[in-house]
Each structure stands twice: as C-alpha cells, then as structure tokens.
Design a protein around this motif. Structure first.
Motif, PDB file in Angstrom:
ATOM      1  N   GLN A   1       9.490  11.993  -5.619  1.00 18.03           N
ATOM      2  CA  GLN A   1       9.995  10.888  -6.451  1.00 18.03           C
ATOM      3  C   GLN A   1      10.375   9.702  -5.548  1.00 18.03           C
ATOM      4  OE1 GLN A   1      10.630  10.583 -10.092  1.00 18.03           O
ATOM      5  NE2 GLN A   1      10.741   8.483  -9.310  1.00 18.03           N
ATOM      6  N   CYS A   2       9.644   8.598  -5.685  1.00 26.03           N
ATOM      7  CA  CYS A   2       9.844   7.433  -4.808  1.00 26.03           C
ATOM      8  C   CYS A   2      10.877   6.475  -5.413  1.00 26.03           C
ATOM      9  CB  CYS A   2       8.506   6.733  -4.614  1.00 26.03           C
ATOM     10  SG  CYS A   2       8.583   5.314  -3.501  1.00 26.03           S
ATOM     11  N   GLY A   3      11.511   5.706  -4.549  1.00 30.04           N
ATOM     12  CA  GLY A   3      12.488   4.711  -4.991  1.00 30.04           C
ATOM     13  C   GLY A   3      11.890   3.550  -5.762  1.00 30.04           C
ATOM     14  N   CYS A   4      10.549   3.470  -5.823  1.00 28.86           N
ATOM     15  CA  CYS A   4       9.900   2.406  -6.599  1.00 28.86           C
ATOM     16  C   CYS A   4       9.748   2.798  -8.058  1.00 28.86           C
ATOM     17  CB  CYS A   4       8.534   2.064  -6.012  1.00 28.86           C
ATOM     18  SG  CYS A   4       7.260   3.295  -6.369  1.00 28.86           S
ATOM     19  N   GLY A   5      10.043   4.070  -8.374  1.00 27.07           N
ATOM     20  CA  GLY A   5       9.888   4.531  -9.757  1.00 27.07           C
ATOM     21  C   GLY A   5       8.646   5.372  -9.973  1.00 27.07           C
TER      22      GLY A   5
ATOM     23  N   VAL B   1       0.809  -1.217   0.000  1.00 31.93           N
ATOM     24  CA  VAL B   1       0.000   0.000   0.000  1.00 31.93           C
ATOM     25  C   VAL B   1       0.849   1.277   0.000  1.00 31.93           C
ATOM     26  CG1 VAL B   1      -1.999  -1.074   1.104  1.00 31.93           C
ATOM     27  CG2 VAL B   1      -0.175  -0.137   2.524  1.00 31.93           C
ATOM     28  N   GLY B   2       2.098   1.166   0.427  1.00 28.01           N
ATOM     29  CA  GLY B   2       2.965   2.348   0.472  1.00 28.01           C
ATOM     30  C   GLY B   2       3.272   2.904  -0.902  1.00 28.01           C
ATOM     31  N   HIS B   3       3.072   2.103  -1.928  1.00 29.85           N
ATOM     32  CA  HIS B   3       3.397   2.549  -3.285  1.00 29.85           C
ATOM     33  C   HIS B   3       2.151   2.755  -4.133  1.00 29.85           C
ATOM     34  CE1 HIS B   3       7.503   2.272  -2.112  1.00 29.85           C
ATOM     35  NE2 HIS B   3       7.209   1.114  -1.569  1.00 29.85           N
ATOM     36  N   THR B   4       1.050   3.010  -3.444  1.00 26.16           N
ATOM     37  CA  THR B   4      -0.121   3.571  -4.121  1.00 26.16           C
ATOM     38  C   THR B   4      -0.020   5.091  -3.948  1.00 26.16           C
ATOM     39  OG1 THR B   4      -1.466   3.416  -2.118  1.00 26.16           O
ATOM     40  CG2 THR B   4      -1.526   1.544  -3.620  1.00 26.16           C
TER      41      THR B   4
ATOM     42  N   ASP C   1       4.570  10.522  -5.913  1.00 26.15           N
ATOM     43  CA  ASP C   1       3.405  10.751  -5.051  1.00 26.15           C
ATOM     44  C   ASP C   1       2.961   9.512  -4.273  1.00 26.15           C
ATOM     45  OD1 ASP C   1       3.119  13.493  -5.896  1.00 26.15           O
ATOM     46  OD2 ASP C   1       2.326  12.705  -7.791  1.00 26.15           O
ATOM     47  N   CYS C   2       3.910   8.615  -3.965  1.00 22.97           N
ATOM     48  CA  CYS C   2       3.562   7.432  -3.176  1.00 22.97           C
ATOM     49  C   CYS C   2       3.285   7.820  -1.721  1.00 22.97           C
ATOM     50  CB  CYS C   2       4.717   6.428  -3.184  1.00 22.97           C
ATOM     51  SG  CYS C   2       4.895   5.552  -4.745  1.00 22.97           S
ATOM     52  N   LEU C   3       2.395   7.061  -1.086  1.00 22.66           N
ATOM     53  CA  LEU C   3       2.103   7.252   0.342  1.00 22.66           C
ATOM     54  C   LEU C   3       3.390   7.173   1.173  1.00 22.66           C
ATOM     55  CD1 LEU C   3       0.073   7.469   2.702  1.00 22.66           C
ATOM     56  CD2 LEU C   3      -0.165   4.977   2.592  1.00 22.66           C
TER      57      LEU C   3
HETATM   58 ZN   LIG Z   1       6.718   4.162  -4.325  1.00 22.78          ZN
END
Ligand SMILES: [Zn+2]
Length: 300
Positions: A177-181, A162-165, A184-186
């Motif tokens: 900018q999240c490390g998942c690519g 859920v952290g990457h929604t 705006d990730c939670l």
């Molecule tokens: Zn993310």
C-alpha cells in the motif's frame, strides 16, 4: 517556459526527500554549493533556506527543483509519506516574498532529466538521444521524460512520476500500500525507503539502504532484496519502453548509483523480450543532476 536572458546571479535549489541543496550560480558557473537536511514543517523549511543563503548576494532569479509535483506555484507530494507538509505548500510565493525576484519551479526528476539530456547533447563522446527517460532511485522513485528534445511537464506538473506506476513484482515484506493511494507501486519495492523497510523486516533490526548494499556483498538474503528491486525496475522499464520507445534510460539517485545496481537492472532487463530492451546508463551528473537541470532550464 525557459526565459531567454543571461543571469548574473542565480540561486539554484534542489529539494529532495531528505536534503536541500543550494548553489550560488554566476554566469552559469557554480560559485558555492551548500546542503542542509530537509525540514519537517514549513517554518523549518524557510529557516533552512535562510541558512543556505547566508552571506550570499541577492539573486536575480531563484530556480527550484523540488520533489513532488508543481501546480500553480504550489508543491504537492505524490507520496504523502515523503514530505507531509508538501500538500499545496505555496513554495513559489514564499520564495518570491523572501527574495523579491522571479522564481522558476520544477519537479526534481524533470529537472534531472533535462540536465542529463543536455549533457548528452553537448558531449562529443556519445550519440545524443532524441528521447530519454530518467529514473531516480532515491528516498522515493522519481523521473522525468524528454520526448523529441522536449521536456514533458504535463497538465498538472506530474509527468515522469514513474515511481507510482505499478508492477507485478512485489516487495519481499508484502507491504504494497503506497502513500500515493495506489497499491503495487514501483516505489514500494525499489526506493531507498523501501529497501530499508524490507531489509529491516527480513533481518529484524533497523537497516538503511546503504548498509543493505554493504551486506549484499556477503549475505544472499540481503542480495535477494536488491535483486528483487532491480527486477522490479527492469519490469517498469519494459513497460515504459513499450509505451514510449525512447533511445536511452538513465538511472540516477543514491540507490540507482549504488555499487552494482545498474548492472543488476541491466541483467534483469536482458531477460525481457528484445522489443522492450533499451540502453540503460548511469546519470552523468550524479547527485547534482537536478541542480544542473534547473540551472539550465531557468537560464536557457
Ligand atoms: Zn505510489
């Protein structure tokens, strides 16, 4: 799938972003629990495992709850900034070689969701949910989903991340900018790492999430960072509820269980339309939800 055989000697391990916990479990009871800091490379990780089990009997089975998603016995970080060597690390093969016994692997958020579901199912003091979403606010933001009494793992072991929604409410420092690519990730707003990053940017010195919660008791700027994170979590819960319509959302993790965080999330969620609202409760198993869940899953 769970294995239907009682285990006399189980080694349960919970690998998080910053620590590794291990428990020697005999016939479902924890005999001893130990903890080590999480390593930054494979050799350090395997050495930490050796330290954790020093003097313990050889296990019949090893059960691991690990941050990241588990696919084919290998573990991958969704956010590459959390554990950089989790990039297809063959965790299952390493542990199978080390202990010469079967190894059960699962994502830590999924394991914690299963632990929290089971303790509610066996508790006489509460009405057991059929469906439950677990959200951990910790080094990162993770989670797990139990739908109609079944844990959802997913095609590639990813279910519950859920952290990457994404959410519309951004971090106060504008770093989206999240490390998942994704952007705006939670996790960029509401993880312990994100709270520390935002607090350090606002106050111009290094501040960790624990200090931020202490500061928030007297400092409105510190409180605003935490309130913003709680509102982001509430926005995400509204999204999940529209999609899943679960009976209960359980909040865990060091940030989720920090003083006042649950109340802030509830207050923020109360502003959402009634259809999006859902009971939000604290993890009953605290920091050991992942260990408890993987213990149960590997023995049921
Ligand atoms: Zn993310």
């Amino acid at each position: 799938m769970p294995i239907n055989k009682p285990i006399d000697m189980l080694l349960a391990i919970d690998v998080g972003g910053t620590k590794i916990a291990a428990a020697w479990v005999s016939k479902g009871q924890i005999i001893e629990r130990r903890q080590q800091p999480m390593a930054t490379d494979p050799a350090g990780f395997l050495e930490a495992i050796n330290q954790l089990v020093l003097g313990w009997p050889a296990p019949e089975r090893v059960a691991v709850a690990a941050t990241g998603y588990i696919d084919g016995g290998k573990v991958y970080s969704v956010n590459q900034h959390i554990i950089e060597f989790w990039d297809g690390f063959p965790l299952g093969r390493h542990l199978n070689t080390r202990f010469a016994c079967p190894v059960v692997l699962m994502n830590d958020g999924q394991a914690a969701a299963w632990g929290e579901y089971l303790i509610r199912k066996t508790s006489t003091s509460s009405i057991a949910p059929e469906s439950l979403l677990f959200i951990t606010l910790s080094t990162g933001v993770g989670g797990g989903l139990v739908l109609h009494q079944q844990l959802r793992i997913g095609r590639q072991g990813l279910a519950g991340h859920v952290g990457h929604t994404t959410i519309s409410r951004g971090p106060v420092d504008g770093d989206v900018q999240c490390g998942c690519g994704r952007c705006d990730c939670l996790e960029k707003v509401a993880s312990g790492t994100a709270l520390a990053r935002q607090a350090s940017a606002v106050f111009g010195r290094r501040i960790d999430s624990k200090e931020l919660f202490t500061m928030a008791q007297t400092n409105p700027e510190a409180e605003a960072i935490i309130d913003n994170a709680a509102m982001a979590v509430a926005e995400a819960i509204s999204n999940f509820q529209m999609m899943l319509d679960v009976d209960e959302v359980v909040i865990g993790g060091s940030v989720g269980l920090a003083d006042g965080m649950l109340q802030r999330i509830r207050q923020a969620l109360a502003q959402a339309p009634s259809l999006a609202q859902v009971p939000v409760t604290a993890a009953l198993l605290g920091a050991d939800a992942g260990l408890a869940g993987i213990m149960q899953w590997s023995q049921d």
